[in-house]
Write a protein that holds these residues in place. Structure first.
Motif, short mmCIF file in Angstrom:
data_model
loop_
_atom_site.label_atom_id
_atom_site.label_comp_id
_atom_site.label_asym_id
_atom_site.label_seq_id
_atom_site.Cartn_x
_atom_site.Cartn_y
_atom_site.Cartn_z
N VAL A 48 0.83 -1.20 0.00
CA VAL A 48 0.00 0.00 0.00
C VAL A 48 0.87 1.26 0.00
CG1 VAL A 48 -1.73 1.34 1.27
CG2 VAL A 48 -1.88 -1.17 1.21
N ALA A 49 1.75 1.36 0.98
CA ALA A 49 2.59 2.55 1.10
C ALA A 49 3.77 2.24 2.01
CB ALA A 49 1.81 3.73 1.66
N THR A 58 8.81 8.63 0.52
CA THR A 58 7.54 7.93 0.64
C THR A 58 7.22 7.26 -0.69
OG1 THR A 58 6.32 9.95 0.05
CG2 THR A 58 6.60 9.48 2.40
N TYR A 59 6.51 6.15 -0.60
CA TYR A 59 6.17 5.36 -1.77
C TYR A 59 4.71 4.93 -1.65
CZ TYR A 59 11.24 4.84 -1.25
OH TYR A 59 12.58 5.08 -1.07
N TYR A 60 4.02 4.87 -2.78
CA TYR A 60 2.61 4.50 -2.78
C TYR A 60 2.30 3.55 -3.92
CZ TYR A 60 2.00 8.50 0.34
OH TYR A 60 2.10 9.37 1.40
N VAL A 64 -3.66 3.71 -4.59
CA VAL A 64 -3.98 4.58 -3.46
C VAL A 64 -3.35 5.97 -3.61
CG1 VAL A 64 -4.12 2.56 -1.97
CG2 VAL A 64 -2.03 3.94 -1.99
N LYS A 65 -2.54 6.15 -4.61
CA LYS A 65 -1.85 7.42 -4.80
C LYS A 65 -2.86 8.55 -4.95
CE LYS A 65 1.87 6.78 -7.00
NZ LYS A 65 2.86 6.50 -8.07
N PHE A 68 -4.30 8.25 -0.23
CA PHE A 68 -3.70 7.86 1.05
C PHE A 68 -2.42 8.65 1.27
CE2 PHE A 68 -5.38 3.18 1.26
CZ PHE A 68 -6.67 3.65 1.05
N THR A 69 -2.13 8.93 2.54
CA THR A 69 -0.90 9.61 2.91
C THR A 69 -0.24 8.89 4.07
OG1 THR A 69 -1.81 11.76 2.23
CG2 THR A 69 0.14 11.78 3.63
N ILE A 70 1.01 8.52 3.90
CA ILE A 70 1.76 7.86 4.96
C ILE A 70 2.65 8.88 5.65
CG2 ILE A 70 3.69 7.19 3.44
CD1 ILE A 70 3.82 4.53 5.02
N LEU A 81 -1.38 6.11 8.54
CA LEU A 81 -1.86 6.05 7.16
C LEU A 81 -3.21 6.77 7.13
CD1 LEU A 81 -1.25 4.92 4.32
CD2 LEU A 81 -2.79 3.01 4.89
N ARG A 107 8.22 -2.77 -2.29
CA ARG A 107 6.87 -3.27 -2.54
C ARG A 107 6.69 -4.73 -2.13
NH1 ARG A 107 3.86 -0.16 -6.16
NH2 ARG A 107 5.00 1.61 -7.02
#
Length: 125
Positions: A48-49, A58-60, A64-65, A68-70, A81, A107
């Protein structure tokens, strides 16, 4: 050893929002990256992230890009999240993960050393 405990899951209507938390304890200074994965019934666990802090990155997942924000609170060793504009297809068990070495394969679940027990997110249509 590192212990991870998730919280914040629940039932929400489509279009709604939830914030998941992952509290880390133990040898947290050894960690280089933390991330979120999710797994729906009958499906494989998917990325997910993720968030790294040296250097900050940060990676998404594409799915969810933009929604969502991690983030991570270093002082409290807690990762978050923020999930907005939730869709029924976001329904899954969400798992917090952490790793000691920031492999390029962020990932892949196999590259994470520690896992939480998971928290359920259900999005109704």
């Amino acid at each position: 050893q590192v212990q991870l405990v998730e919280s914040g899951g629940g039932l929400v209507q489509a279009g709604g929002a939830l914030i998941l938390s992952c509290a880390a304890s133990g040898r947290t200074a050894s960690l280089a990256r933390m991330g979120w994965f999710r797994q729906a019934p009958g499906k494989e666990r998917e990325f997910v992230a993720a968030i790294s802090w040296s250097p900050p990155s940060t990676y998404y997942a594409d799915s969810v890009k933009g929604r969502f924000t991690i983030s991570r609170d270093n002082a409290n060793n807690t990762m978050y999240l923020q999930m907005n504009s939730l869709k029924p297809e976001d329904t899954a068990g969400y798992y917090c993960a952490a790793c000691i070495f920031p492999y390029s394969e962020y990932r892949k679940a196999a590259f994470y050393d520690y896992w939480g027990q998971g928290t359920q997110v259900t999005v109704s249509s």
